[in-house]
Design an enzyme around this catalytic site. Sequence first.
Site, PDB file in Angstrom:
ATOM      1  N   CYS A   1       0.819  -1.211   0.000  1.00 30.23           N
ATOM      2  CA  CYS A   1       0.000   0.000   0.000  1.00 30.23           C
ATOM      3  C   CYS A   1       0.852   1.260   0.000  1.00 30.23           C
ATOM      4  O   CYS A   1       1.353   1.681   1.046  1.00 30.23           O
ATOM      5  CB  CYS A   1      -0.936  -0.019   1.214  1.00 30.23           C
ATOM      6  SG  CYS A   1      -1.935   1.456   1.344  1.00 30.23           S
TER       7      CYS A   1
ATOM      8  N   CYS B   1      -0.598   4.083   2.121  1.00 28.29           N
ATOM      9  CA  CYS B   1      -0.378   3.952   3.565  1.00 28.29           C
ATOM     10  C   CYS B   1       1.081   4.249   3.922  1.00 28.29           C
ATOM     11  O   CYS B   1       1.363   4.863   4.937  1.00 28.29           O
ATOM     12  CB  CYS B   1      -0.692   2.537   4.044  1.00 28.29           C
ATOM     13  SG  CYS B   1      -2.130   1.787   3.296  1.00 28.29           S
ATOM     14  N   ASP B   2       2.008   3.765   3.105  1.00 26.46           N
ATOM     15  CA  ASP B   2       3.405   3.728   3.531  1.00 26.46           C
ATOM     16  C   ASP B   2       4.358   4.587   2.702  1.00 26.46           C
ATOM     17  O   ASP B   2       5.533   4.714   3.061  1.00 26.46           O
ATOM     18  CB  ASP B   2       3.911   2.271   3.496  1.00 26.46           C
ATOM     19  CG  ASP B   2       3.088   1.384   4.414  1.00 26.46           C
ATOM     20  OD1 ASP B   2       2.673   1.875   5.475  1.00 26.46           O
ATOM     21  OD2 ASP B   2       2.865   0.211   4.073  1.00 26.46           O
TER      22      ASP B   2
END
Length: 314
Positions: free
Chosen positions: A136, A139-140
Amino acid sequence: MSTTVENVVIVGTGCSGLTAAIYAGRANLNPLVLEGPLPGGQLTTTSEVENFPGFPQGVDGFQLMQNLREQATKFGTRFEQALVTSVDFTSFPRKLIAGDRTILAKSVIISTGASPRMTGVPGEKELYGGKGVTTCATCDGAFYRKMDVAVIGGGDSAAEEALFLTRFASKVYLVHRRDTLRASKIMADRATSHEKIVPVWDSVPTAVVGVEQGAVSGLAIKNVKTGAESVLPVKGVFVAIGHLPNTAPFASALDVDENGYFVPTAGSQVKTKVPGVYVAGDCADHVYRQAITAAGMGCQAAIEAERWLAEHGA
Ligand code: NAP
Protein backbone atom coordinates in the site's frame (compact mmCIF):
# COMPACT_ATOMS: atom_id res chain seq x y z
CA MET A 1 -25.83 -18.57 20.51
CA SER A 2 -27.95 -15.45 20.03
CA THR A 3 -31.55 -16.22 19.10
CA THR A 4 -32.00 -12.92 17.29
CA VAL A 5 -32.62 -13.52 13.62
CA GLU A 6 -31.43 -10.65 11.45
CA ASN A 7 -33.31 -9.68 8.28
CA VAL A 8 -30.13 -9.20 6.34
CA VAL A 9 -26.51 -9.60 7.35
CA ILE A 10 -23.95 -7.96 5.07
CA VAL A 11 -20.43 -9.32 5.36
CA GLY A 12 -17.83 -6.69 4.49
CA THR A 13 -17.54 -2.91 4.51
CA GLY A 14 -16.13 -2.12 1.08
CA CYS A 15 -17.96 -0.33 -1.71
CA SER A 16 -20.32 -3.22 -2.38
CA GLY A 17 -21.14 -3.95 1.27
CA LEU A 18 -21.83 -0.34 2.17
CA THR A 19 -23.92 0.26 -0.95
CA ALA A 20 -25.94 -2.85 -0.07
CA ALA A 21 -26.35 -1.42 3.44
CA ILE A 22 -27.64 1.91 2.11
CA TYR A 23 -30.26 0.14 -0.03
CA ALA A 24 -31.24 -2.38 2.65
CA GLY A 25 -31.41 0.42 5.22
CA ARG A 26 -33.66 2.55 3.02
CA ALA A 27 -35.88 -0.52 2.58
CA ASN A 28 -36.32 -0.56 6.39
CA LEU A 29 -34.54 -3.89 6.76
CA ASN A 30 -32.37 -2.68 9.66
CA PRO A 31 -29.25 -4.36 8.19
CA LEU A 32 -26.37 -5.64 10.27
CA VAL A 33 -22.95 -5.17 8.68
CA LEU A 34 -20.09 -7.36 9.85
CA GLU A 35 -16.80 -5.54 9.72
CA GLY A 36 -13.62 -7.51 8.99
CA PRO A 37 -9.92 -6.71 9.26
CA LEU A 38 -9.87 -3.83 6.73
CA PRO A 39 -12.81 -1.50 7.52
CA GLY A 40 -13.80 0.34 4.36
CA GLY A 41 -12.12 -2.21 2.11
CA GLN A 42 -9.54 -1.72 -0.59
CA LEU A 43 -10.53 1.84 -1.47
CA THR A 44 -9.23 3.03 1.89
CA THR A 45 -5.76 2.07 0.69
CA THR A 46 -6.00 4.00 -2.56
CA SER A 47 -5.36 7.70 -2.96
CA GLU A 48 -7.32 9.75 -5.41
CA VAL A 49 -10.28 8.01 -7.09
CA GLU A 50 -10.75 9.81 -10.39
CA ASN A 51 -13.33 7.56 -12.01
CA PHE A 52 -16.16 7.34 -9.49
CA PRO A 53 -19.11 9.14 -11.13
CA GLY A 54 -20.17 12.35 -9.46
CA PHE A 55 -16.74 13.59 -8.38
CA PRO A 56 -15.33 15.65 -11.27
CA GLN A 57 -12.34 16.70 -9.15
CA GLY A 58 -11.73 13.15 -7.91
CA VAL A 59 -12.27 11.98 -4.35
CA ASP A 60 -9.98 10.54 -1.70
CA GLY A 61 -10.65 6.78 -1.35
CA PHE A 62 -10.78 6.87 2.44
CA GLN A 63 -13.16 9.85 2.37
CA LEU A 64 -15.44 8.12 -0.14
CA MET A 65 -15.77 5.14 2.17
CA GLN A 66 -16.40 7.40 5.17
CA ASN A 67 -19.20 9.02 3.19
CA LEU A 68 -20.76 5.66 2.29
CA ARG A 69 -20.58 4.55 5.91
CA GLU A 70 -22.22 7.75 7.11
CA GLN A 71 -24.94 7.34 4.49
CA ALA A 72 -25.54 3.69 5.52
CA THR A 73 -25.69 4.64 9.21
CA LYS A 74 -28.21 7.38 8.44
CA PHE A 75 -30.63 4.72 7.19
CA GLY A 76 -30.33 2.48 10.23
CA THR A 77 -27.38 0.23 9.43
CA ARG A 78 -25.69 -1.33 12.46
CA PHE A 79 -21.98 -2.22 12.37
CA GLU A 80 -20.27 -4.94 14.37
CA GLN A 81 -16.70 -6.24 14.27
CA ALA A 82 -16.79 -9.92 13.41
CA LEU A 83 -14.59 -12.06 11.19
CA VAL A 84 -16.72 -14.82 9.66
CA THR A 85 -14.77 -18.08 9.70
CA SER A 86 -17.42 -20.51 8.45
CA VAL A 87 -21.11 -20.71 7.54
CA ASP A 88 -23.98 -23.16 7.59
CA PHE A 89 -26.37 -22.44 4.73
CA THR A 90 -28.02 -25.87 4.84
CA SER A 91 -30.75 -24.77 7.25
CA PHE A 92 -32.89 -21.69 7.79
CA PRO A 93 -32.19 -19.17 9.23
CA ARG A 94 -28.70 -19.09 7.76
CA LYS A 95 -25.83 -19.35 10.22
CA LEU A 96 -22.63 -17.29 10.14
CA ILE A 97 -19.92 -18.34 12.56
CA ALA A 98 -17.46 -15.70 13.77
CA GLY A 99 -15.15 -17.01 16.49
CA ASP A 100 -17.40 -18.17 19.32
CA ARG A 101 -20.41 -16.25 17.92
CA THR A 102 -23.14 -17.62 15.70
CA ILE A 103 -25.14 -14.98 13.84
CA LEU A 104 -28.54 -15.97 12.45
CA ALA A 105 -29.88 -14.34 9.30
CA LYS A 106 -32.84 -14.64 6.96
CA SER A 107 -30.75 -13.28 4.10
CA VAL A 108 -27.02 -12.75 3.65
CA ILE A 109 -25.00 -10.53 1.32
CA ILE A 110 -21.35 -11.54 1.05
CA SER A 111 -19.12 -8.67 -0.03
CA THR A 112 -15.77 -9.70 1.39
CA GLY A 113 -13.64 -8.28 -1.41
CA ALA A 114 -10.17 -9.44 -2.30
CA SER A 115 -6.73 -9.26 -0.66
CA PRO A 116 -3.37 -8.41 -2.21
CA ARG A 117 -1.50 -11.29 -3.84
CA MET A 118 2.12 -11.73 -2.74
CA THR A 119 5.06 -13.03 -4.82
CA GLY A 120 6.20 -15.56 -2.21
CA VAL A 121 9.92 -14.88 -2.79
CA PRO A 122 12.32 -15.30 0.17
CA GLY A 123 12.45 -12.26 2.43
CA GLU A 124 9.04 -10.90 1.37
CA LYS A 125 7.14 -12.34 4.31
CA GLU A 126 9.94 -11.68 6.82
CA LEU A 127 10.18 -8.00 5.85
CA TYR A 128 6.45 -7.34 5.40
CA GLY A 129 4.82 -4.63 7.49
CA GLY A 130 7.02 -1.85 8.76
CA LYS A 131 10.28 -3.43 7.57
CA GLY A 132 10.14 -2.31 3.95
CA VAL A 133 7.77 -4.67 2.13
CA THR A 134 4.24 -3.34 1.70
CA THR A 135 1.20 -3.54 -0.58
CA CYS A 136 0.00 0.00 0.00
CA ALA A 137 1.79 3.08 -1.30
CA THR A 138 -0.91 5.35 0.08
CA CYS A 139 -0.38 3.95 3.56
CA ASP A 140 3.41 3.73 3.53
CA GLY A 141 4.74 5.90 0.69
CA ALA A 142 5.60 8.84 2.93
CA PHE A 143 8.12 6.68 4.81
CA TYR A 144 10.29 6.56 1.69
CA ARG A 145 11.04 10.24 1.24
CA LYS A 146 14.19 10.76 -0.88
CA MET A 147 14.79 6.98 -1.05
CA ASP A 148 14.79 4.54 -3.95
CA VAL A 149 11.94 2.01 -4.02
CA ALA A 150 10.68 -0.78 -6.27
CA VAL A 151 7.14 -1.59 -7.35
CA ILE A 152 6.47 -5.15 -8.57
CA GLY A 153 3.72 -5.64 -11.17
CA GLY A 154 2.49 -4.35 -14.51
CA GLY A 155 -1.21 -3.67 -14.01
CA ASP A 156 -3.13 -0.51 -13.13
CA SER A 157 -2.34 -1.02 -9.45
CA ALA A 158 1.40 -1.15 -10.09
CA ALA A 159 1.25 1.94 -12.32
CA GLU A 160 -0.85 3.79 -9.75
CA GLU A 161 1.43 2.80 -6.86
CA ALA A 162 4.52 3.84 -8.83
CA LEU A 163 3.03 7.21 -9.74
CA PHE A 164 1.95 7.86 -6.16
CA LEU A 165 5.40 6.99 -4.88
CA THR A 166 7.02 9.63 -7.12
CA ARG A 167 5.68 12.19 -4.64
CA PHE A 168 8.17 10.92 -2.06
CA ALA A 169 10.79 8.60 -3.47
CA SER A 170 13.87 9.70 -5.45
CA LYS A 171 13.55 6.85 -7.90
CA VAL A 172 10.85 4.21 -8.47
CA TYR A 173 11.83 0.99 -10.25
CA LEU A 174 8.80 -0.61 -11.88
CA VAL A 175 9.66 -4.31 -12.08
CA HIS A 176 7.50 -6.20 -14.56
CA ARG A 177 7.83 -9.74 -15.85
CA ARG A 178 7.03 -8.78 -19.45
CA ASP A 179 8.01 -5.85 -21.68
CA THR A 180 4.60 -4.18 -21.87
CA LEU A 181 2.37 -3.07 -19.06
CA ARG A 182 -1.06 -4.62 -18.59
CA ALA A 183 -2.26 -1.28 -17.18
CA SER A 184 -4.73 0.90 -19.13
CA LYS A 185 -3.04 3.07 -21.75
CA ILE A 186 -3.51 6.31 -19.85
CA MET A 187 -1.93 4.88 -16.67
CA ALA A 188 0.82 3.07 -18.57
CA ASP A 189 1.74 6.24 -20.47
CA ARG A 190 1.77 8.31 -17.30
CA ALA A 191 3.99 5.80 -15.52
CA THR A 192 6.49 5.11 -18.29
CA SER A 193 6.90 8.80 -19.14
CA HIS A 194 7.49 9.90 -15.55
CA GLU A 195 11.04 11.07 -14.97
CA LYS A 196 11.33 9.31 -11.60
CA ILE A 197 9.97 5.95 -12.80
CA VAL A 198 12.47 3.46 -14.22
CA PRO A 199 10.77 0.46 -15.88
CA VAL A 200 12.67 -2.80 -15.39
CA TRP A 201 11.27 -5.05 -18.11
CA ASP A 202 11.20 -8.85 -18.38
CA SER A 203 12.23 -9.21 -14.76
CA VAL A 204 10.93 -11.15 -11.79
CA PRO A 205 11.91 -10.75 -8.16
CA THR A 206 13.91 -13.62 -6.69
CA ALA A 207 14.38 -12.35 -3.13
CA VAL A 208 13.95 -9.33 -0.91
CA VAL A 209 17.34 -8.52 0.57
CA GLY A 210 17.84 -7.44 4.19
CA VAL A 211 16.34 -10.16 6.36
CA GLU A 212 19.41 -10.30 8.62
CA GLN A 213 19.27 -6.54 9.22
CA GLY A 214 15.49 -6.59 9.70
CA ALA A 215 14.99 -3.95 6.99
CA VAL A 216 14.88 -4.00 3.20
CA SER A 217 18.19 -3.10 1.57
CA GLY A 218 17.51 -4.38 -1.94
CA LEU A 219 15.39 -6.38 -4.35
CA ALA A 220 17.11 -9.27 -6.10
CA ILE A 221 15.76 -9.73 -9.63
CA LYS A 222 16.31 -11.98 -12.60
CA ASN A 223 15.84 -11.11 -16.26
CA VAL A 224 13.64 -13.88 -17.66
CA LYS A 225 15.00 -13.44 -21.19
CA THR A 226 18.75 -13.26 -20.49
CA GLY A 227 18.90 -15.01 -17.13
CA ALA A 228 20.96 -12.09 -15.78
CA GLU A 229 20.63 -11.54 -12.04
CA SER A 230 21.07 -8.25 -10.22
CA VAL A 231 20.05 -6.40 -7.06
CA LEU A 232 18.14 -3.12 -7.13
CA PRO A 233 19.41 -1.01 -4.22
CA VAL A 234 16.03 -0.07 -2.75
CA LYS A 235 14.73 0.56 0.76
CA GLY A 236 11.10 -0.19 -0.03
CA VAL A 237 9.37 -2.93 -2.03
CA PHE A 238 5.74 -2.37 -3.04
CA VAL A 239 4.00 -5.54 -4.21
CA ALA A 240 1.17 -4.80 -6.70
CA ILE A 241 0.50 -8.05 -8.57
CA GLY A 242 -3.23 -8.39 -8.17
CA HIS A 243 -5.56 -9.84 -5.60
CA LEU A 244 -7.05 -13.02 -4.18
CA PRO A 245 -10.78 -13.16 -3.37
CA ASN A 246 -11.70 -13.52 0.31
CA THR A 247 -14.11 -16.39 -0.17
CA ALA A 248 -12.55 -19.25 1.84
CA PRO A 249 -15.08 -19.31 4.73
CA PHE A 250 -17.94 -19.66 2.21
CA ALA A 251 -16.30 -21.83 -0.44
CA SER A 252 -17.83 -25.10 0.72
CA ALA A 253 -21.34 -23.64 0.80
CA LEU A 254 -21.34 -21.74 -2.51
CA ASP A 255 -19.90 -22.19 -6.01
CA VAL A 256 -16.42 -20.76 -6.60
CA ASP A 257 -14.19 -20.88 -9.70
CA GLU A 258 -10.63 -22.22 -9.94
CA ASN A 259 -9.25 -18.91 -8.62
CA GLY A 260 -11.66 -18.85 -5.68
CA TYR A 261 -14.04 -16.18 -7.02
CA PHE A 262 -17.74 -16.73 -6.34
CA VAL A 263 -19.71 -17.90 -9.37
CA PRO A 264 -23.24 -16.46 -9.30
CA THR A 265 -26.10 -18.47 -10.77
CA ALA A 266 -26.73 -18.09 -14.51
CA GLY A 267 -28.52 -14.91 -15.48
CA SER A 268 -27.59 -12.98 -12.36
CA GLN A 269 -24.49 -11.21 -11.09
CA VAL A 270 -25.37 -11.63 -7.44
CA LYS A 271 -27.65 -14.63 -6.85
CA THR A 272 -26.17 -17.88 -5.55
CA LYS A 273 -27.48 -21.43 -5.43
CA VAL A 274 -28.63 -20.79 -1.84
CA PRO A 275 -31.95 -18.88 -1.73
CA GLY A 276 -31.59 -15.57 0.09
CA VAL A 277 -27.78 -15.59 -0.08
CA TYR A 278 -26.13 -13.11 -2.43
CA VAL A 279 -22.58 -12.14 -3.43
CA ALA A 280 -21.35 -8.70 -4.45
CA GLY A 281 -18.18 -6.86 -5.35
CA ASP A 282 -14.62 -8.04 -5.95
CA CYS A 283 -15.14 -11.44 -4.26
CA ALA A 284 -17.46 -12.26 -7.18
CA ASP A 285 -15.92 -10.21 -9.97
CA HIS A 286 -12.50 -10.84 -11.46
CA VAL A 287 -13.29 -8.89 -14.63
CA TYR A 288 -14.25 -5.33 -13.78
CA ARG A 289 -13.12 -4.92 -10.14
CA GLN A 290 -14.01 -1.25 -9.99
CA ALA A 291 -15.48 0.74 -7.11
CA ILE A 292 -18.52 1.63 -9.18
CA THR A 293 -19.14 -1.93 -10.39
CA ALA A 294 -18.79 -3.22 -6.81
CA ALA A 295 -21.27 -0.58 -5.66
CA GLY A 296 -23.63 -1.63 -8.46
CA MET A 297 -23.46 -5.26 -7.37
CA GLY A 298 -24.13 -4.25 -3.76
CA CYS A 299 -27.23 -2.40 -4.94
CA GLN A 300 -28.43 -5.43 -6.92
CA ALA A 301 -27.83 -7.78 -3.98
CA ALA A 302 -29.80 -5.57 -1.57
CA ILE A 303 -32.74 -5.28 -3.99
CA GLU A 304 -32.73 -9.07 -4.49
CA ALA A 305 -32.60 -9.64 -0.72
CA GLU A 306 -35.47 -7.23 -0.18
CA ARG A 307 -37.59 -8.97 -2.83
CA TRP A 308 -36.74 -12.42 -1.50
CA LEU A 309 -37.68 -11.43 2.06
CA ALA A 310 -40.96 -9.93 0.84
CA GLU A 311 -41.83 -13.00 -1.27
CA HIS A 312 -41.10 -15.40 1.56
CA GLY A 313 -42.89 -13.37 4.18
CA ALA A 314 -39.67 -13.20 6.12
P1 NAP B 1 -3.88 -7.09 -12.55
O1 NAP B 1 -4.50 -6.24 -13.59
O2 NAP B 1 -4.28 -8.51 -12.43
O3 NAP B 1 -2.30 -7.02 -12.77
C1 NAP B 1 -1.41 -7.81 -12.03
C2 NAP B 1 0.00 -7.58 -12.56
O4 NAP B 1 0.91 -8.31 -11.76
C3 NAP B 1 0.15 -8.05 -14.00
O5 NAP B 1 0.94 -7.14 -14.70
C4 NAP B 1 0.86 -9.40 -13.82
O6 NAP B 1 1.72 -9.68 -14.88
C5 NAP B 1 1.67 -9.19 -12.57
N1 NAP B 1 1.86 -10.42 -11.80
C6 NAP B 1 0.92 -11.30 -11.39
N2 NAP B 1 1.46 -12.30 -10.67
C7 NAP B 1 2.80 -12.03 -10.62
C8 NAP B 1 3.90 -12.67 -10.01
N3 NAP B 1 3.75 -13.79 -9.28
N4 NAP B 1 5.12 -12.13 -10.16
C9 NAP B 1 5.28 -10.98 -10.88
N5 NAP B 1 4.28 -10.32 -11.47
C10 NAP B 1 3.05 -10.85 -11.34
O7 NAP B 1 -4.09 -6.47 -11.09
P2 NAP B 1 -4.23 -4.94 -10.64
O8 NAP B 1 -3.20 -4.09 -11.25
O9 NAP B 1 -4.31 -5.03 -9.17
O10 NAP B 1 -5.64 -4.49 -11.22
C11 NAP B 1 -6.82 -5.24 -10.90
C12 NAP B 1 -8.02 -4.57 -11.53
O11 NAP B 1 -8.29 -3.30 -10.91
C13 NAP B 1 -7.83 -4.27 -13.02
O12 NAP B 1 -9.06 -4.48 -13.68
C14 NAP B 1 -7.46 -2.81 -13.03
O13 NAP B 1 -7.80 -2.18 -14.24
C15 NAP B 1 -8.25 -2.27 -11.86
N6 NAP B 1 -7.60 -1.07 -11.28
C16 NAP B 1 -7.95 0.15 -11.77
C17 NAP B 1 -7.34 1.29 -11.26
C18 NAP B 1 -7.77 2.62 -11.82
O14 NAP B 1 -8.52 2.66 -12.78
N7 NAP B 1 -7.32 3.73 -11.26
C19 NAP B 1 -6.36 1.21 -10.27
C20 NAP B 1 -6.00 -0.06 -9.81
C21 NAP B 1 -6.62 -1.19 -10.33
P3 NAP B 1 1.17 -9.98 -16.38
O15 NAP B 1 0.79 -8.65 -16.94
O16 NAP B 1 2.33 -10.62 -17.06
O17 NAP B 1 0.00 -10.92 -16.19
